[in-house]
Write a protein that holds these residues in place. Sequence first.
Motif, mmCIF file in Angstrom:
data_model
loop_
_atom_site.group_PDB
_atom_site.id
_atom_site.type_symbol
_atom_site.label_atom_id
_atom_site.label_comp_id
_atom_site.label_asym_id
_atom_site.label_seq_id
_atom_site.Cartn_x
_atom_site.Cartn_y
_atom_site.Cartn_z
ATOM 1 N N GLY A 52 0.812 -1.204 0.000
ATOM 2 C CA GLY A 52 0.000 0.000 0.000
ATOM 3 C C GLY A 52 0.847 1.255 0.000
ATOM 4 N N THR A 53 0.368 2.262 -0.715
ATOM 5 C CA THR A 53 1.118 3.509 -0.845
ATOM 6 C C THR A 53 0.176 4.702 -0.921
ATOM 7 O OG1 THR A 53 2.792 4.691 -2.168
ATOM 8 C CG2 THR A 53 1.170 3.391 -3.380
ATOM 9 N N PRO A 54 0.607 5.831 -0.406
ATOM 10 C CA PRO A 54 -0.101 7.067 -0.748
ATOM 11 C C PRO A 54 0.254 7.427 -2.188
ATOM 12 C CG PRO A 54 1.774 7.539 0.691
ATOM 13 C CD PRO A 54 1.709 6.047 0.527
ATOM 14 N N THR A 55 -0.596 8.220 -2.813
ATOM 15 C CA THR A 55 -0.365 8.649 -4.189
ATOM 16 C C THR A 55 0.196 10.061 -4.192
ATOM 17 O OG1 THR A 55 -2.230 7.317 -4.920
ATOM 18 C CG2 THR A 55 -1.452 9.010 -6.437
ATOM 19 N N TYR A 56 1.320 10.223 -4.872
ATOM 20 C CA TYR A 56 1.930 11.538 -5.050
ATOM 21 C C TYR A 56 2.162 11.748 -6.543
ATOM 22 C CZ TYR A 56 2.880 11.252 -0.059
ATOM 23 O OH TYR A 56 2.760 11.123 1.298
ATOM 24 N N TYR A 57 1.536 12.746 -7.112
ATOM 25 C CA TYR A 57 1.715 13.065 -8.529
ATOM 26 C C TYR A 57 1.538 11.825 -9.401
ATOM 27 C CZ TYR A 57 3.421 17.498 -6.801
ATOM 28 O OH TYR A 57 3.531 18.699 -6.171
ATOM 29 N N ALA A 58 0.452 11.103 -9.171
ATOM 30 C CA ALA A 58 0.092 9.901 -9.941
ATOM 31 C C ALA A 58 1.155 8.806 -9.851
ATOM 32 C CB ALA A 58 -0.195 10.259 -11.402
ATOM 33 N N ASN A 59 1.797 8.696 -8.686
ATOM 34 C CA ASN A 59 2.841 7.699 -8.519
ATOM 35 C C ASN A 59 2.878 7.218 -7.077
ATOM 36 O OD1 ASN A 59 5.039 6.065 -9.151
ATOM 37 N ND2 ASN A 59 6.070 7.687 -10.304
ATOM 38 N N ILE A 60 3.666 6.172 -6.838
ATOM 39 C CA ILE A 60 3.860 5.683 -5.479
ATOM 40 C C ILE A 60 4.791 6.628 -4.736
ATOM 41 C CG2 ILE A 60 3.456 3.303 -6.188
ATOM 42 C CD1 ILE A 60 6.443 2.767 -6.086
ATOM 43 N N SER A 61 4.841 6.508 -3.432
ATOM 44 C CA SER A 61 5.751 7.353 -2.651
ATOM 45 C C SER A 61 7.200 6.989 -2.984
ATOM 46 C CB SER A 61 5.497 7.171 -1.155
ATOM 47 O OG SER A 61 5.921 5.897 -0.711
ATOM 48 N N TRP A 62 8.080 7.953 -2.845
ATOM 49 C CA TRP A 62 9.487 7.680 -3.130
ATOM 50 C C TRP A 62 10.036 6.634 -2.168
ATOM 51 C CZ3 TRP A 62 13.307 8.325 0.438
ATOM 52 C CH2 TRP A 62 13.080 9.210 1.497
ATOM 53 N N GLN A 63 9.488 6.580 -0.954
ATOM 54 C CA GLN A 63 9.950 5.603 0.020
ATOM 55 C C GLN A 63 9.628 4.176 -0.448
ATOM 56 O OE1 GLN A 63 8.190 8.401 0.663
ATOM 57 N NE2 GLN A 63 8.923 9.379 2.536
ATOM 58 N N MET A 64 8.436 3.993 -1.017
ATOM 59 C CA MET A 64 8.066 2.673 -1.533
ATOM 60 C C MET A 64 8.938 2.314 -2.733
ATOM 61 S SD MET A 64 6.105 -0.003 -1.108
ATOM 62 C CE MET A 64 4.766 0.479 -0.041
ATOM 63 N N LYS A 65 9.162 3.279 -3.620
ATOM 64 C CA LYS A 65 10.022 3.042 -4.778
ATOM 65 C C LYS A 65 11.426 2.659 -4.327
ATOM 66 C CE LYS A 65 11.494 3.604 -9.161
ATOM 67 N NZ LYS A 65 12.592 2.693 -9.341
ATOM 68 N N LYS A 66 11.927 3.353 -3.332
ATOM 69 C CA LYS A 66 13.267 3.062 -2.803
ATOM 70 C C LYS A 66 13.323 1.644 -2.256
ATOM 71 C CE LYS A 66 16.724 4.958 0.370
ATOM 72 N NZ LYS A 66 16.910 4.236 1.599
ATOM 73 N N TRP A 67 12.257 1.222 -1.547
ATOM 74 C CA TRP A 67 12.244 -0.130 -0.994
ATOM 75 C C TRP A 67 12.325 -1.153 -2.122
ATOM 76 C CZ3 TRP A 67 9.391 -4.603 -1.374
ATOM 77 C CH2 TRP A 67 9.762 -5.600 -0.465
ATOM 78 N N PHE A 68 11.522 -0.998 -3.146
ATOM 79 C CA PHE A 68 11.574 -1.939 -4.263
ATOM 80 C C PHE A 68 12.950 -1.911 -4.932
ATOM 81 C CE2 PHE A 68 6.898 -2.195 -4.138
ATOM 82 C CZ PHE A 68 6.748 -3.562 -4.317
ATOM 83 N N ASP A 69 13.523 -0.729 -5.097
ATOM 84 C CA ASP A 69 14.833 -0.619 -5.732
ATOM 85 C C ASP A 69 15.931 -1.301 -4.924
ATOM 86 O OD1 ASP A 69 13.769 0.840 -7.811
ATOM 87 O OD2 ASP A 69 14.513 2.781 -7.106
ATOM 88 N N GLU A 70 15.810 -1.279 -3.606
ATOM 89 C CA GLU A 70 16.880 -1.790 -2.744
ATOM 90 C C GLU A 70 16.588 -3.165 -2.150
ATOM 91 O OE1 GLU A 70 17.588 1.331 0.086
ATOM 92 O OE2 GLU A 70 18.520 2.616 -1.430
ATOM 93 N N SER A 71 15.472 -3.769 -2.508
ATOM 94 C CA SER A 71 15.106 -5.054 -1.897
ATOM 95 C C SER A 71 15.469 -6.231 -2.802
ATOM 96 C CB SER A 71 13.611 -5.080 -1.593
ATOM 97 O OG SER A 71 12.858 -5.022 -2.789
ATOM 98 N N TRP A 72 16.536 -6.107 -3.537
ATOM 99 C CA TRP A 72 16.945 -7.134 -4.481
ATOM 100 C C TRP A 72 17.173 -8.486 -3.807
ATOM 101 C CZ3 TRP A 72 21.621 -9.105 -3.174
ATOM 102 C CH2 TRP A 72 22.437 -8.310 -2.384
ATOM 103 N N ASN A 73 17.509 -8.485 -2.513
ATOM 104 C CA ASN A 73 17.757 -9.739 -1.802
ATOM 105 C C ASN A 73 16.501 -10.295 -1.127
ATOM 106 O OD1 ASN A 73 17.589 -7.734 0.081
ATOM 107 N ND2 ASN A 73 19.280 -8.442 1.335
ATOM 108 N N CYS A 74 15.354 -9.681 -1.355
ATOM 109 C CA CYS A 74 14.088 -10.125 -0.763
ATOM 110 C C CYS A 74 13.330 -10.932 -1.818
ATOM 111 C CB CYS A 74 13.274 -8.906 -0.323
ATOM 112 S SG CYS A 74 11.718 -9.337 0.446
ATOM 113 N N ASN A 75 13.253 -12.247 -1.609
ATOM 114 C CA ASN A 75 12.628 -13.131 -2.600
ATOM 115 C C ASN A 75 11.119 -13.187 -2.394
ATOM 116 O OD1 ASN A 75 11.906 -15.052 -4.440
ATOM 117 N ND2 ASN A 75 13.107 -16.698 -3.531
ATOM 118 N N LEU A 76 10.362 -12.622 -3.327
ATOM 119 C CA LEU A 76 8.901 -12.637 -3.275
ATOM 120 C C LEU A 76 8.311 -13.545 -4.352
ATOM 121 C CD1 LEU A 76 8.259 -8.817 -2.726
ATOM 122 C CD2 LEU A 76 8.384 -10.622 -1.001
ATOM 123 N N GLU A 77 9.152 -14.238 -5.091
ATOM 124 C CA GLU A 77 8.725 -15.069 -6.209
ATOM 125 C C GLU A 77 7.683 -16.100 -5.768
ATOM 126 O OE1 GLU A 77 8.365 -18.359 -8.746
ATOM 127 O OE2 GLU A 77 9.521 -18.568 -6.912
#
Length: 167
Positions: free
Chosen positions: A55-80
């Motif tokens: 879940g994310t708040p919407t900022y300028y028709a996008n996800i929060s930068w914090q959520m984007k950062k988590w996805f960008d840096e969670s390469w070692n988190c296996n959600l497959e």
Amino acid sequence: MKISIIYHSKTGRTKRIAEIISEGIKENKDFQVKLMNLDEIDYGFLTESKGVVFGTPTYYANISWQMKKWFDESWNCNLEGKIGAVFATGDYLGGGSDAALLTLINHMMVKGMLVYSGGSALGQPYIHMGIVALKDLDADLIKKTKIFGNRIASKALELFGDGDEVL
């Protein structure tokens, strides 16, 4: 069976939607649900979870930068292979929450998740991509949000077992 709800919330509204989804999940039998703000993620619980709701708040028709950062840096988190669902909060209709949902879905697909919403196949309420909550939470939105959580739990049971395994 375990389901994680990962969210970013600045004002508390996104956290409140996460709580309502959790209530809907728990209407099904034998579920453990953990709500996790981005800075409080229990990676052990997340690894054991069969489903993850973002879940994310919407900022300028996008996800929060914090959520984007988590996805960008969670390469070692296996959600497959985990079932995944999404929700967003916004201030007004037409504010881009649907675009935020699609952004989350894109990230989940890159992670190899099984994206689920219930769509229109289950009838009313139709939840095509995920829940969008605007400003005030009325009784109708709360009801739909609980139904969304319940549908996620039902699909997790269908895909991963009957919930009788040791928790």
